[in-house]
Design a protein around this motif. Sequence first.
Motif: not given
Lengths: 394, 232
Positions: A54, A85, A291, A298-299, B2, B15-20, B29-31, B36, B38
């Motif tokens: 990425k 990172m 998102i 993502s993994n 969300e 909104a967020s996503e873990l382990n990306i 990552i969070i918005t 936004c 990361i």
Amino acid sequence: MRETILSNNEKSFVEKSILEGLRVDKRNLNEFRNLGLFFGQDVGSVICTLGATKVFAQVSCELSSPRTSRPNEGTIFINVEMGPMAAPHLEVGFPLSDSCIQINRILERTLRESRCVDLESLCIIAEEKVWNLRVDIAVLNHEGNVMDCSCIAAVAALAHFKRPDVTTTGDGEFIIHSPAEKDLVPIVLHHYPICVTYALFDDGKIPVADPTALEERVSEASLVLAVNSYKELCCMNLTGVSLTSPHLILRCSEMAAERSRRIVEFIKSILEEDEAQRAKGNLPKGFAESIALSNLPSNFHNEEIVEKIEQPEIVGIAESSSHGETSDDEVKIIDDNTVTSGKWIEVTSEDEDSSSDEEMPEQTNTRTSQDAPKTEKKLHSNESSEEEKTIVLK
Amino acid sequence: MEIDEDRNNKMRAIASELNILTRSDGSAIITQGGSCCIASVNGPLEVSPANIDMNKAYVEVIYRPKCGLPGVNERYKEKIVKSLCETCIITQLYPRTQITVQAQEMDDHGGLLACAINAVNLAIMNSGLEMKFHMAAIHCGLDSDDNLNIDPEYVPKANLTFSRIQRSSRSQNFKGNFTFVFDSTKKSLIGVNTDGKFTIQQYNEAQKLCKDASRKIFDFYREMVKKYATVL
């Protein structure tokens, strides 16, 4: 932190499997990972994903004085950053790591020295004021082939970026208009150069497309070809310790040209979508939307969601056309395909004729044997007869 | 994940996503509205002899702007995030090691420091490092009419371009800006960052409002754990 040591077992495993035409992530030797592009809310900001790799790119502009050697041209500056990172062993700040400098230099050669950006249109007053473009590339996740990923991100970000409009009054004065007064002006791009990286194995005989981080470390050399959609070679870079042949480079550049054409198409289609959204007046939701839709692979969600670029590959085309046909006609169809499905095939056959390169038939054999319905066996036999031909020719 | 915009609290959608990221031990990552950020966390890692601490882990924080070279502002943010990380991670459990935290800003629509702190918290949570508590950061703006705005969105005029000239003007819609950070156990204040002009009453009022709003963030964290800790 030091980079984790690569064990001999890992190394020989990767090497041996590549000799057999197999890869750790089940890809074919000239298959690329899935590409994804996500634009942010700001103009000129983009996330590019290539498999798990990425990269985030942001273009910005600022007024400055031109270089004395080129007084009527704007400038473009490229900055690639890889911090912890991207991978734990990388460090930010000075001294920059070798890989970082290398990517930076190749990108500079690809974007600046190919003159894809119309720098003259960035001039406001000659010898006094020009726009200075800056492309900041932050590598978020290093899973191999950062080169291609950051090149695509940079090109997409440049194509997406818009600068404020300027009017000159003639007597050395000029006005920079705010976006409310006058619409923003896009950057003029003459062509889109795209980097395509091949890792070389087996004394430089086997090119492996879009190498992963592991393959990059095991490979003997890496060949970077920057080609635009007009099949013009903009930059070539061969690093590492390996011998290579002109045939291999020609073959790779044919494949790279096809790959580049597809990527440019993809970038343009995504740009159009984004442009249409903005034209409607609704500001795109940017990364928030990506998102929310779990678009960023993502993994955790280990599915390959973005599958828009198909691999430019010979057997892939033959396979897809052969499905659902009666078995008698198939061999003929496949024959037709192998003849007509792309220029690079002709190059490979020339290559096999002139140099004693057995690599392509080998590849195709293993590929076809992977999923083996009856139809593929015919293809298999067809290919192996070709191989015999080459052996006779030797 | 969300949470919808709540008009009463005026919090922006999160909104967020873990382990990306695959190469980091923990990442998120969070918005928050249009902002936004990361963040990635690596650790415990081998530490350089210069930074070694016999009693606890050394925490390194890197904060990267979306364009341009990092300057004084970024160093300042690094320092804030670093002291917060040292408070919330039980560093005594990892002596003679290093924990590296990197935050990268991606879109700035106000309240970016709060966004970065929340991203870092989620990344640490994701990395599995032992924490004393979670932290929730809330941004609050004091406008020219002396009204307090919780987690305000910076609304770009028309189709705003992004150039470094306009960068500094982003959070200057307000005459005062507050960022409060609360812990999850006692809901007490663990960090504060302010700029601009305001009275002590306004400060206290803002703190009270932010403390109420922090519950939203903690609820959000809880939802994230529910979603990702499927093994439990």
